[in-house]
Design an enzyme around this catalytic site. Structure first.
Site, mmCIF file in Angstrom:
data_model
loop_
_atom_site.group_PDB
_atom_site.id
_atom_site.type_symbol
_atom_site.label_atom_id
_atom_site.label_comp_id
_atom_site.label_asym_id
_atom_site.label_seq_id
_atom_site.Cartn_x
_atom_site.Cartn_y
_atom_site.Cartn_z
ATOM 1 C CE LYS A 214 -45.440 37.315 35.850
ATOM 2 N NZ LYS A 214 -44.993 35.986 36.311
ATOM 3 C CD GLU A 220 -39.128 47.285 46.463
ATOM 4 O OE1 GLU A 220 -40.216 47.116 45.854
ATOM 5 O OE2 GLU A 220 -38.781 46.568 47.415
ATOM 6 N N GLY A 276 -40.840 35.686 37.368
ATOM 7 C CA GLY A 276 -39.860 36.779 37.399
ATOM 8 C C GLY A 276 -38.420 36.282 37.332
ATOM 9 N NE ARG A 277 -38.239 31.646 41.749
ATOM 10 C CZ ARG A 277 -39.479 31.947 42.128
ATOM 11 N NH1 ARG A 277 -39.877 33.217 42.124
ATOM 12 N NH2 ARG A 277 -40.331 31.009 42.496
ATOM 13 C CD GLU A 362 -38.299 35.328 44.671
ATOM 14 O OE1 GLU A 362 -38.947 36.232 45.219
ATOM 15 O OE2 GLU A 362 -37.651 35.520 43.629
ATOM 16 C CG HIS A 393 -6.485 35.635 49.079
ATOM 17 N ND1 HIS A 393 -5.168 35.426 49.404
ATOM 18 C CD2 HIS A 393 -6.641 35.229 47.788
ATOM 19 C CE1 HIS A 393 -4.539 34.939 48.333
ATOM 20 N NE2 HIS A 393 -5.412 34.809 47.349
ATOM 21 C CE LYS A 513 -43.666 42.288 46.855
ATOM 22 N NZ LYS A 513 -44.397 41.877 45.666
HETATM 23 C C1 G6Q Z 1 -39.341 36.563 40.997
HETATM 24 C C2 G6Q Z 1 -40.156 37.298 41.931
HETATM 25 C C3 G6Q Z 1 -39.707 38.707 42.182
HETATM 26 C C4 G6Q Z 1 -40.153 39.700 41.122
HETATM 27 C C5 G6Q Z 1 -39.961 41.114 41.652
HETATM 28 C C6 G6Q Z 1 -40.327 42.172 40.650
HETATM 29 O O1 G6Q Z 1 -39.555 35.446 40.622
HETATM 30 O O2 G6Q Z 1 -41.460 37.217 41.532
HETATM 31 O O3 G6Q Z 1 -38.311 38.828 42.338
HETATM 32 O O4 G6Q Z 1 -39.447 39.510 39.939
HETATM 33 O O5 G6Q Z 1 -40.729 41.276 42.820
HETATM 34 O O6 G6Q Z 1 -41.652 42.039 40.246
HETATM 35 P P1 G6Q Z 1 -42.209 42.853 39.048
HETATM 36 O O7 G6Q Z 1 -41.486 42.428 37.806
HETATM 37 O O8 G6Q Z 1 -43.667 42.571 38.991
HETATM 38 O O9 G6Q Z 1 -41.923 44.312 39.328
#
Ligand code: G6Q
Length: 548
Positions: A214, A220, A276-277, A362, A393, A513
Site C-alpha cells: 500500500k 521487508e 491492509g488487512r 490487529e 492429536h 519498526k
Molecule cells: C494491515 C497493516 C499491515 C500492512 C503491512 C504492509 O492492516 O496495515 O499488516 O498491511 O504492514 O504494508 P504495506 O502494504 O504498506 O507494505
C-alpha cells in the site's frame, strides 16, 4: 457524523444493558450445557442462523434466548447498527487516521454507488478490476510474456501483513480452482531464506514479481523487491529493459512505484480507505486473480457482497456476524476467556487461522478507546488454531481438560472438492464429535460405568461445558470463501464497536519498526558502535556482531 465517535460517552460497562448482562452472567456462570440442553429440548430451533451459503449453529454456547436478547440490547446501546451504516456511507470512522473504511466498496456491484466526500468510488473499483482482469487474462493466456518471449509460469507476490496474508490464504484456499500449470509463491519475511526458498527452483525469464505494498515503503517488502530485482537481472543477463516485463506493482503510492523503477502503467491502484488487512479483495488480490482467473475472482467478490448485504440489513438477533461478535463479547468480557480457537476442518484452509489472527488481533488489539482513554474493559482476544483433525492429536487436550475456557469456531464443508474414499465422512464425524465432546464431556459416573479403575476416573473424566460455534458450508468455492472472510470482517467490526475501539488503525506496529531503523546501522557498521540502548539490547547487538 464520524466526529461523534470522539465525543465523550458513557462507558459501556456503566450502562444498564451491561449491568443486566453482568447479573445474567451471575445466573449463567455455573450452568452446564448438559442442563441447558436437557431443560430445553427445542433449544436448537432458535439457535441457528443462515446467511447466503453459511449455516451457523450456535446451540452449543452457554447462552439462552435471554442472553441473546440482552446482548442485542447491548449492541443497540453501543450503536452497532448506526456505526455499520456510517461505514457503508463512507463516513471517516477510522478517526485516528481520518479515513473512511470502505472495503465493502471493493465488492459492490457496478450498479451500486458508495460515496466518499460526494464522489462515487464504485466506478474506480470496477475500472481497476477490469485492468486486473485484462492483465490476468494476458498472463494466463500467454499474451503477456517474459522479456525473452517465454510464457510466465511463476508468479511471486512480494508483500507482508495485509499485502501478503490475504492473497496467500485465498490462493491456498482456492488452489483447486487455480491454473495448476503455474506456480504461485509468496515472499514476505525479511529473512533472506524466504526469498531464497521461494525462488531457488525458478527461472527468471518465466517469473513475474508482483510487488504489493500500500505504502511502497515497507522495509521487508522493499528489501525483498530489491533482492528480486537483482535476482531477475542476474537471470536476464543484466538487461535493465527486462524489468518492465517481470515486475508489476500494487500500491496507493505511484511516486514510490516509479522511484523503484516500475512503470506506473503496470501499477494496480487501490485507495487509502482500504485497510491492509481488509485488502485481499482489492488489487492486492492480483496474484490470486491470475491463479484462479477473473471470473472466479468476481465470484469471490460476490460472496463478500452476499454477507455485506446480510450484515447491512438483517436484524441483530439474526445477523450472523453480529451474533458471532456478541457471543464473543459474552465470553471475553463476562467469562474472562482470553483466547478463541479457529479450527477449520478443511485442508485447503490451513492459512485461514493466521489470516484471522491479523484481522482480529490487529483490528481489536487496542487498549485505548476512541476518546483516547484507557479502554477500561477487555478488548480483542488472542486468535489461534489450525486445521483439523491434526490439532485433535496435539493441543485439543488443553481445550478438553485444561484449566482455561477456550471458545472455539469449527468450520467445515459438506461436499469435498474431491471425493477420496470415505475421508469426508471421517473428517466431518470428527468435527461434530469434537463439538459434542467439548459441550457435554463425560461425567465420572459415566467413566466408572465403563469399568475404569477408580484411580483413573478423575483423569478420564471430561468436564465439558466448552462452548463452540459450528459453521457448516455446502462447498468450498470462491463465493463461499468470500462469504467466510466477510463474516469475520463484520464480526470484528461489531466487537470493535462494543469495545469502543478504532478497529481500523494499527499504531502498535510502529514502535518496533522505528527502533529497528536505529539498530540497522549498528549491525552494519565496520567499527564497534557506541550503543546507548538498554543493557539487554546492547548485549544482544554485541553478541550478534561477535558471532555472525
Ligand atoms: C494491515 C497493516 C499491515 C500492512 C503491512 C504492509 O492492516 O496495515 O499488516 O498491511 O504492514 O504494508 P504495506 O502494504 O504498506 O507494505
Amino acid at each position: 457524523m464520524a466526529d461523534d465517535l470522539r465525543a465523550p460517552r458513557q462507558h459501556i460497562t456503566a450502562t444498564d444493558e451491561w449491568s443486566a448482562l453482568a447479573s445474567h452472567h451471575d445466573q449463567m456462570r455455573d450452568v452446564h450445557l448438559r442442563d441447558l440442553f436437557a431443560s430445553d429440548p427445542a433449544r436448537g430451533d432458535t439457535m441457528l442462523v443462515e446467511a447466503a451459503d453459511l449455516y451457523l449453529d450456535y446451540y452449543k454456547h452457554r447462552i439462552t434466548s435471554e442472553t441473546i436478547a440482552l446482548l442485542a440490547a447491548l449492541a443497540r446501546k453501543a450503536r452497532v447498527e448506526e456505526l455499520r451504516d456510517e461505514m457503508f456511507a463512507g463516513e471517516r470512522i477510522n478517526i485516528t487516521e481520518n479515513r473512511a473504511v470502505l472495503h465493502v466498496a471493493l465488492r459492490a456491484p457496478a450498479s451500486e454507488s458508495i460515496r466518499l466526500d460526494g464522489i462515487d468510488v464504485v466506478p474506480g473499483v470496477h475500472s481497476v478490476l477490469r485492468k486486473m482482469a485484462g492483465f490476468a487474462d494476458r498472463v494466463r493466456g500467454a499474451q503477456w510474456l517474459g522479456h525473452t518471449g517465454k510464457k510466465i509460469r511463476n508468479v511471486v507476490n512480494i508483500g507482508i501483513g495485509g499485502s501478503d496474508l490475504g492473497p496467500h490464504m485465498a490462493h491456498d484456499a482456492l488452489v483447486d480452482y487455480s491454473d495448476r500449470s503455474m506456480n504461485f509463491r509468496f515472499v514476505s519475511n525479511v529473512d533472506g531464506i524466504d526469498f531464497y526458498e521461494c525462488t531457488r527452483d525458478l527461472k527468471a525469464d518465466e517469473t513475474l514479481f508482483i510487488v504489493s505494498s500500500k505504502t511502497f515503503t515497507t522495509l521487508e517488502t522493499m528489501t525483498n523487491a530489491r533482492t528480486a530485482r537483482e535476482w531477475a537481472l542476474k537471470g536476464l543477463n543484466g538487461d535493465e529493459s527486462a524489468i518492465a516485463k517481470h515486475f508489476v506493482a500494487v500500491s496507493t503510492n505511484a511516486v514510490e512505484v516509479a522511484n523503484f523503477g516500475i512503470d506506473t502503467a503496470n501499477m494496480f491502484e487501490f485507495w487509502d480507505w482500504v485497510g491492509g488487512r481488509y485488502s485481499m479483495d482489492s488489487a492486492i488480490g492480483l496474484s490470486l486473480m491470475i491463479a484462479i482467473g477473473p471470473e472466479r475472482f468476481r465470484e469471490m467478490l460476490a460472496g463478500f457482497h452476499d454477507i455485506d448485504e446480510h450484515f447491512r440489513t438483517a436484524p441483530i438477533e439474526s445477523n450472523m456476524p453480529m451474533l458471532m461478535g456478541l457471543i464473543g463479547c459474552w465470553y471475553n468480557n463476562f467469562f474472562g476467556a482470553e483466547t478463541v480457537a479457529v479450527l477449520p476442518y478443511a485442508q485447503y484452509l490451513t492459512r485461514l487461522t493466521s489470516y484471522f489472527q491479523q484481522l482480529e488481533m490487529e483490528s481489536n488489539g487496542k487498549s485505548v478507546d476512541r476518546q483516547g482513554n484507557p479502554a477500561g474493559l477487555q478488548t480483542g482476544p488472542i486468535i489461534w488454531g489450525q486445521a483439523g483433525t491434526n490439532g485433535q492429536h496435539a493441543f485439543y487436550q488443553l481445550i478438553h481438560q485444561g484449566t482455561k475456557l477456550i471458545p472455539c469456531d469449527f468450520i467445515g464443508f459438506a461436499r469435498p472438492n474431491h471425493v477420496v474414499g470415505d475421508h469426508q465422512d471421517l473428517l466431518l464425524a470428527n468435527f461434530f464429535a469434537q463439538t459434542q465432546a467439548l459441550a457435554f464431556g463425560k461425567t465420572a459416573a459415566q467413566v466408572r460405568a465403563e469399568g475404569v479403575p477408580e484411580e483413573q476416573v478423575p483423569h478420564r473424566t471430561f468436564a465439558g461445558n466448552h462452548p463452540t460455534s459450528s459453521i457448516l458450508v455446502s462447498e468450498l468455492t470462491p463465493r463461499t470463501v468470500g462469504q467466510l472472510i466477510a463474516l469475520y470482517e463484520h464480526k470484528v467490526f461489531t466487537q470493535g464497536v462494543i469495545w469502543n475501539v478504532n478497529s481500523f488503525d494499527q499504531w502498535g506496529v510502529e514502535l518496533g519498526k522505528k527502533l529497528a531503523q536505529a539498530i540497522i546501522p549498528e549491525l552494519r557498521c565496520e567499527q564497534e558502535p557506541r550503543l546507548s540502548h538498554d543493557s539487554s539490547t546492547n548485549a544482544l547487538i554485541r553478541r550478534y556482531r561477535a558471532t555472525r
